[in-house]
Design a protein around this motif. Structure first.
Motif, short mmCIF file in Angstrom:
data_model
loop_
_atom_site.label_atom_id
_atom_site.label_comp_id
_atom_site.label_asym_id
_atom_site.label_seq_id
_atom_site.Cartn_x
_atom_site.Cartn_y
_atom_site.Cartn_z
N HIS A 102 -1.98 -1.48 15.37
CA HIS A 102 -2.46 -2.45 14.40
C HIS A 102 -1.50 -2.46 13.22
CE1 HIS A 102 -6.10 -1.84 16.78
NE2 HIS A 102 -6.56 -2.96 16.27
N SER A 103 -1.40 -3.60 12.58
CA SER A 103 -0.45 -3.75 11.47
C SER A 103 -1.09 -4.50 10.31
CB SER A 103 0.82 -4.49 11.93
OG SER A 103 0.50 -5.81 12.31
N CYS A 104 -0.51 -4.32 9.16
CA CYS A 104 -0.93 -5.04 7.95
C CYS A 104 0.22 -5.02 6.96
CB CYS A 104 -2.19 -4.41 7.35
SG CYS A 104 -1.91 -2.77 6.65
N GLU A 105 0.05 -5.75 5.88
CA GLU A 105 1.02 -5.77 4.78
C GLU A 105 0.31 -5.39 3.50
OE1 GLU A 105 2.84 -9.57 4.64
OE2 GLU A 105 3.89 -9.34 6.58
N LEU A 106 0.88 -4.43 2.80
CA LEU A 106 0.28 -3.96 1.55
C LEU A 106 1.37 -3.43 0.63
CD1 LEU A 106 0.44 -0.73 2.13
CD2 LEU A 106 -1.76 -1.07 3.23
N ARG A 107 0.96 -3.02 -0.57
CA ARG A 107 1.90 -2.53 -1.57
C ARG A 107 1.77 -1.02 -1.75
NH1 ARG A 107 -0.14 -6.55 -6.11
NH2 ARG A 107 -2.01 -6.15 -4.86
N LEU A 108 2.91 -0.34 -1.79
CA LEU A 108 2.96 1.09 -2.09
C LEU A 108 3.48 1.29 -3.51
CD1 LEU A 108 4.48 2.59 1.19
CD2 LEU A 108 2.06 2.34 0.57
N ARG A 109 3.11 2.44 -4.07
CA ARG A 109 3.55 2.79 -5.42
C ARG A 109 4.77 3.70 -5.36
NH1 ARG A 109 0.92 5.92 -8.10
NH2 ARG A 109 -0.73 6.56 -6.66
N HIS A 110 5.83 3.31 -6.05
CA HIS A 110 7.02 4.14 -6.18
C HIS A 110 6.75 5.23 -7.21
CE1 HIS A 110 11.27 5.15 -7.04
NE2 HIS A 110 11.48 4.75 -5.79
N SER A 111 7.55 6.27 -7.20
CA SER A 111 7.34 7.36 -8.15
C SER A 111 7.49 6.91 -9.60
CB SER A 111 8.35 8.49 -7.86
OG SER A 111 9.68 8.01 -7.99
N ASP A 112 8.23 5.81 -9.83
CA ASP A 112 8.38 5.30 -11.20
C ASP A 112 7.22 4.39 -11.62
OD1 ASP A 112 8.82 3.02 -9.74
OD2 ASP A 112 10.88 2.70 -10.40
N GLY A 113 6.21 4.22 -10.75
CA GLY A 113 5.04 3.41 -11.07
C GLY A 113 5.11 1.99 -10.58
N SER A 114 6.29 1.53 -10.14
CA SER A 114 6.41 0.16 -9.66
C SER A 114 5.83 0.03 -8.25
CB SER A 114 7.88 -0.26 -9.65
OG SER A 114 8.63 0.55 -8.76
N ALA A 115 5.52 -1.19 -7.87
CA ALA A 115 4.94 -1.46 -6.56
C ALA A 115 5.95 -2.20 -5.70
CB ALA A 115 3.66 -2.28 -6.70
N PHE A 116 5.94 -1.93 -4.38
CA PHE A 116 6.81 -2.64 -3.45
C PHE A 116 6.03 -2.89 -2.17
CE2 PHE A 116 7.37 1.84 -2.73
CZ PHE A 116 7.47 1.99 -1.36
N TRP A 117 6.40 -4.00 -1.51
CA TRP A 117 5.69 -4.43 -0.31
C TRP A 117 6.26 -3.75 0.94
CZ3 TRP A 117 1.37 -7.31 0.28
CH2 TRP A 117 0.92 -8.02 -0.84
N VAL A 118 5.38 -3.36 1.87
CA VAL A 118 5.77 -2.80 3.16
C VAL A 118 4.89 -3.41 4.25
CG1 VAL A 118 6.59 -0.61 2.22
CG2 VAL A 118 4.22 -0.82 2.96
N ARG A 119 5.45 -3.43 5.46
CA ARG A 119 4.64 -3.76 6.64
C ARG A 119 4.30 -2.45 7.30
NH1 ARG A 119 5.15 -4.75 12.19
NH2 ARG A 119 3.70 -6.36 12.95
#
Length: 530
Positions: free
Chosen positions: A110-127
């Motif tokens: 199963h798959s989805c797309e969501l945002r992870l938090r970088h150590s500097d607090g910024s967010a980035f998108w991943v599949r």
């Protein structure tokens, strides 16, 4: 045991020892090969362009490659035993929990797309791709593959922004726009097009037939042609010629009357220079242009009339100011010159009576009569000067209106209550106009109101000065008075307008009258009166 048997036993032991050493060497070789293979596997695992994470049943990380640590901006050693949800953007955690539930319930990925938090607090998108496998111990674990899709998301956001920008441009144009492909099918419309279709629909609130995306506009014109509409025939032919390239553009002015009004529109067809081509159809209401000449003429007349009115008001204001200056001058001349002469004459009469009255009683009587006439003349001079300009005005607006109310009560034997916020610092020109409006209002009450009580209020509210004169008299029909063109009220209104304000008269038969003056003026109270 014989010597020979002992020698045989020793030989067998040496053979077994040699075989064991050979087996141990083979095991070491096999272990070395396994270690080498595992090292190569983990080198590939760490150097993979995507992140790999192995998660246990409690959502804790069992294993993660270097790519995962790089994506999160952390050392890989800090990922062990951490919960995956800790690194997921708060608003997207429900997406992850749903994916985890689906993956654990089914062997399929199963798959989805969501945002992870970088150590500097910024967010980035991943599949995120997840599948359930069993560990060496037979325990189900969740293997997760993380693919960085930030660039794709940025491209999608840019594309969406471009579409929004394009739609915003179309919607900001007041004309009704429809884009047709080469077959004449509507592929895009703007908001004014939709609004016009909705407002002119047979069913209120619904979109008019044959006006939405996916409908062939040529067919619409063709259907209208069946009703012998010359305009529809022209529109159809013009659109087809522009699509075919026979015309660079097409223009048509046509009527589109509704049951409630006469309307005209401009139809413009221009080529769409994109792959597949097509045309842009624009409808612009031209009713205003049809009525432009009469509107311009009416506007010019209105402007001239407004200019004349303004000039007249300025002339009236100038005349009033001039009259007030003349009144002020005449009042002073009458009071100072004629008053002094009459006062001196009376003093001479008194002196004449004192000197010769005892010698001639008849002369004393004549002198006494002359003194009475002189007193009447002096009082007349004072009354004339007061009517021309009350001396109380020289002391300010508040004392002048207070004196006016006292005089009204004395002459008419009516209570006239005056309320004010204190001394108001006004220039003489404004003070005189306000005083005259109050004077005219009280004069009207004396003549027509038949009131038993009168009130005068003077104060300011924010940047406005308000004068209110009210009575409990018989009242009158304001509309009837306006139709009769009462010059008293008209004069007060013009005086109010000359100050940039307005005059409101509220009255009804049997309900009294309120005359309210409002003028814009930043009123400043005198120090010590606040």
């Amino acid at each position: 045991m014989t010597y020979a048997s002992m020698q045989q036993l020793i030989h067998d032991l040496r053979v077994h020892q040699i075989e064991l050493e050979q087996q141990n060497n083979e095991l070491r070789r096999i272990q070395a090969e396994l270690d080498s293979a595992q090292a190569r596997y983990f080198d590939f695992y760490d150097m993979a362009p995507v992140g790999y994470v192995c998660v246990d049943g409690d959502d804790r990380i069992l294993q993660a490659n270097l790519t995962t640590a790089t994506l999160l901006g952390l050392d890989r050693s800090r990922l062990a035993n951490q919960k995956v949800s800790r690194f997921i953007y708060k608003e997207d955690q429900d997406i992850y929990y749903l994916l985890r539930k689906q993956a654990l319930a089914c062997v399929l990925p199963h798959s989805c797309e969501l945002r992870l938090r970088h150590s500097d607090g910024s967010a980035f998108w991943v599949r995120l791709l997840a599948i359930v496998v069993k560990s060496d111990e037979g325990i189900p674990v969740l293997r997760i593959v993380l693919s960085d899709i930030a660039e794709r998301k940025q491209a999608e956001a840019a594309l969406l922004e471009n579409r929004k920008f394009r739609d915003a441009i179309l919607d900001s144009v007041t004309s009704q726009i429809a884009v047709l492909d080469r077959s004449g099918t509507i592929v895009a419309v703007n908001q004014p097009w939709r609004r016009f279709a909705r407002d002119n629909s047979v069913e209120p609130g619904a979109t008019a037939n044959h006006t939405d995306i996916g409908v062939n506009y040529i067919d619409i014109c063709q259907a209208t042609c069946g009703d012998a509409s010359a305009t529809a025939i022209q529109a159809r032919d013009g659109i087809l010629k522009v699509i075919a390239g026979d015309l660079p553009s097409f223009y048509l002015e046509y009527p589109c009357h509704s049951p409630t009004q006469q309307r005209w529109f401009d139809l413009r067809v221009t080529p769409l220079y994109l792959d597949g081509h097509g045309v842009v159809v624009t409808h612009t209401e031209a009713t205003d242009r049809k009525q432009l000449q009469s509107a311009q003429l009416a506007l010019a007349v209105e402007e001239k009339l407004a200019t004349s009115r303004q000039q007249l008001r300025e002339l009236v204001a100038l005349n009033e100011a001039t009259r007030e200056q003349e009144r002020k001058y005449i009042a002073r001349e009458v009071h100072d010159e004629l008053g002094q002469v009459l006062t001196a004459l009376r003093m001479d009469m008194s002196l004449l009576g004192m000197r010769y009255g005892e010698q001639d009683p008849a002369l004393l009587a004549e002198v006494q009569g002359m003194k009475v006439l002189a007193d009447r003349a002096i009082q007349g001079v004072r009354d004339v000067a007061t009517r021309l300009r009350p001396t109380a005005l020289d002391m300010g607006l508040v004392p002048a209106i207070e004196w006016l109310c006292l005089e009204f009560s004395r002459v008419n034997h009516l209570p006239c209550v005056f309320n004010t916020q204190g001394y108001l610092n006004l220039d003489d020109a404004r003070a005189v106009v306000i005083f005259r409006i109050a004077q005219e209002s009280l004069t009207n009450i004396t003549r027509y109101a038949k009131a038993s009580s009168v009130g005068v209020n003077l104060g300011h509210h924010g940047q406005e000065l308000r004068l209110e004169v009210s009575d409990n008299g018989c009242g009158f029909d304001v509309n009837a008075i306006r139709q009769d063109r009462s010059f008293g009220l008209l004069g007060m209104r013009e005086r109010a307008i000359s100050l940039g304000g307005g005059l409101e008269v509220t009255s009804a038969p049997g309900q009294g009258t309120v005359v309210a003056l409002n003028i814009p003026f930043p009123v400043v109270e005198e120090r010590g009166q606040a």
